[in-house]
Design an enzyme around this catalytic site. Structure first.
Site, PDB file in Angstrom:
ATOM      1  N   SER A  38      -9.438  -0.290   7.551  1.00 54.46           N
ATOM      2  CA  SER A  38      -8.844  -0.214   5.945  1.00 54.46           C
ATOM      3  C   SER A  38      -8.290  -1.634   5.429  1.00 54.46           C
ATOM      4  CB  SER A  38      -7.846   0.993   6.156  1.00 54.46           C
ATOM      5  OG  SER A  38      -8.189   1.926   6.108  1.00 54.46           O
ATOM      6  N   LYS A  57       0.780  -1.132   0.052  1.00 52.77           N
ATOM      7  CA  LYS A  57       0.012  -0.082  -0.091  1.00 52.77           C
ATOM      8  C   LYS A  57       1.018   1.180  -0.006  1.00 52.77           C
ATOM      9  CE  LYS A  57      -3.565   1.728   2.981  1.00 52.77           C
ATOM     10  NZ  LYS A  57      -4.304   1.575   3.918  1.00 52.77           N
ATOM     11  N   SER A  86      -9.176   1.616   3.162  1.00 58.84           N
ATOM     12  CA  SER A  86      -8.224   2.411   2.132  1.00 58.84           C
ATOM     13  C   SER A  86      -7.163   1.463   1.600  1.00 58.84           C
ATOM     14  CB  SER A  86      -7.484   3.511   2.830  1.00 58.84           C
ATOM     15  OG  SER A  86      -6.954   3.102   4.060  1.00 58.84           O
TER      16      SER A  86
END
Length: 400
Positions: free
Chosen positions: A134, A33, A110
């Site tokens: 997330s 990420k 996210s």
């Protein structure tokens, strides 16, 4: 215009960074990420303006370095919602990563980029973060296994902070054994080794009520199947203490205050650079007063004490990982807000208490995946990962 590939990856190689060549994770392809530092590459945080000002990172984040040393290769840097401040998985600048488990729907955020990469088979595991859900929400929406570990169990060094009191390094995978293999590298040695075996699975009526009708119908058979497989006794309770709505509002306020401390100065200096949803959250964060923060933190701490007291060492708590399946990207704003609100009330529970939470892809609603979340006591991360591996011996999806 964003393409499917650029919606998933900001940078991609073959691989982008090669691991040690030996070790327990040799052959694992990792999607990182864009909140973790990767040495020699910029950290973009899901925002082009931030990326334009960024310099190549001098060192890996602790987690990236540990996984590379264990033999994993970094396939690429995967997209994130801006500053990781969203649960939807959409990005106004780079597009929405696809969700092959729920075509045409959002992947969740996210950590939506890593989740999409893993679900598409372009990576074996995704390294992300989890502050308020997330990792858990994209795991649920994309039919993946995911772990939010005990807060502080994995060093967050080199990971861009969002709200440090709640931020965790977190990861997801298509299968529980890969998830556990990453845990063997990232988690403290011996964590959970002295814990009593899990014997009880708690189900709280007020938390289950936060799921939509299809989730509530699927939950019972999924929880019963898991309990039977693992030899757990299901114990239903009305509540674990506190009002879910009050807890969620308090958590959002406490989180927002820390978000503004971390990123507010940059956002103020760069007006107009955020997508609308994230911009609205930052605008609210800017208005949190010290008194509001203090009151919110008191509720968060009380909620943490209540949950920890209600969860014996030999028990886990079962709840939906999200309030429903992945929504459509063009969902009406009112419906979108209601979905996010209900899901946030589920995910903030573990975040308030800093407890580990495992997501198992064990429910299906109208053919779309929904995760079954398992919360356990502090430091029981390895025991939870072992539970995930043992749970995979048979498929007991509850299909509506």
């Amino acid at each position: 215009m964003a393409t499917t590939d650029t919606a998933v990856w900001r940078e991609r190689g073959n691989p982008l960074v090669t691991g040690s060549g030996t070790g327990p994770l040799h052959g694992i392809r990792l999607a990182v990420k864009d909140m973790h530092a990767v040495a020699g590459h910029r950290l973009g945080a899901g925002n082009p303006a931030w990326l334009a000002e960024a310099e190549p990172q001098p060192a890996h984040s602790w987690a990236v370095g540990a996984l590379l040393a264990a033999g994993a290769d970094v396939t690429g840097i995967a997209q994130t919602d801006e500053f990781a401040y969203s649960l939807n998985g959409t990005n106004a600048h780079y597009g929405t990563p696809p969700n092959p488990a729920a075509p045409g729907r959002v992947p969740g955020g996210s950590s939506g980029g890593p989740a999409a990469a893993v679900a598409l088979g372009q990576a074996d595991a995704g390294l992300g973060s989890d502050t308020a859900g997330s990792i858990r929400v994209p795991s649920s929406y994309c039919g993946l296994y995911g772990l939010r570990p005990t807060h502080g169990a994995v060093p967050a060094t080199g990971m861009l902070p969002l709200a440090p009191s709640f931020d965790t390094v977190a990861w997801l995978a298509r299968d529980p054994r890969t998830l556990a293999r990453l845990g063997d590298v990232l988690l403290p040695a011996g964590g959970g080794g002295g814990q009593r075996p899990f014997r009880t699975a708690l189900v709280a009526t007020d938390l289950l009520a936060l799921g939509d009708e299809g989730v509530r119908e699927a939950f019972g058979p999924a929880a019963a199947g898991l309990a039977e497989r693992l030899g757990l006794k299901i114990e239903e309770v009305p509540s674990l203490g506190g009002d879910p709505g009050e807890r969620a509002v308090a958590f959002a306020t406490a989180q927002a205050a820390e978000v503004w401390e971390c990123d507010g100065a940059w956002v103020s200096a760069h007006p107009g650079t955020l997508g609308p949803g994230v911009a609205a959250r930052f605008a609210r964060a800017a208005k949190v007063t010290p008194e509001e923060r203090e009151a919110a933190e008191a509720v968060v701490h009380r909620s943490a004490r209540d949950l920890i007291a209600a969860l014996p060492d030999d028990a886990v708590l079962l709840l939906p990982a999200a309030s429903g399946p992945a929504p459509l990207p063009d969902q009406e704003n009112e419906h979108k807000a209601a979905t996010r609100r209900a899901t946030f009330r589920l995910t903030c529970l573990a975040s308030c208490a800093g407890l580990p939470c495992l997501v198992l892809p064990r429910m299906s609603v109208d053919g779309l995946p929904v995760g079954l979340a398992v919360i356990a006591g502090r430091g029981s991360d390895r025991a939870l990962l072992d539970l995930g591996v043992r749970s995979a011996g048979q498929d007991f999806r509850a299909v509506r």
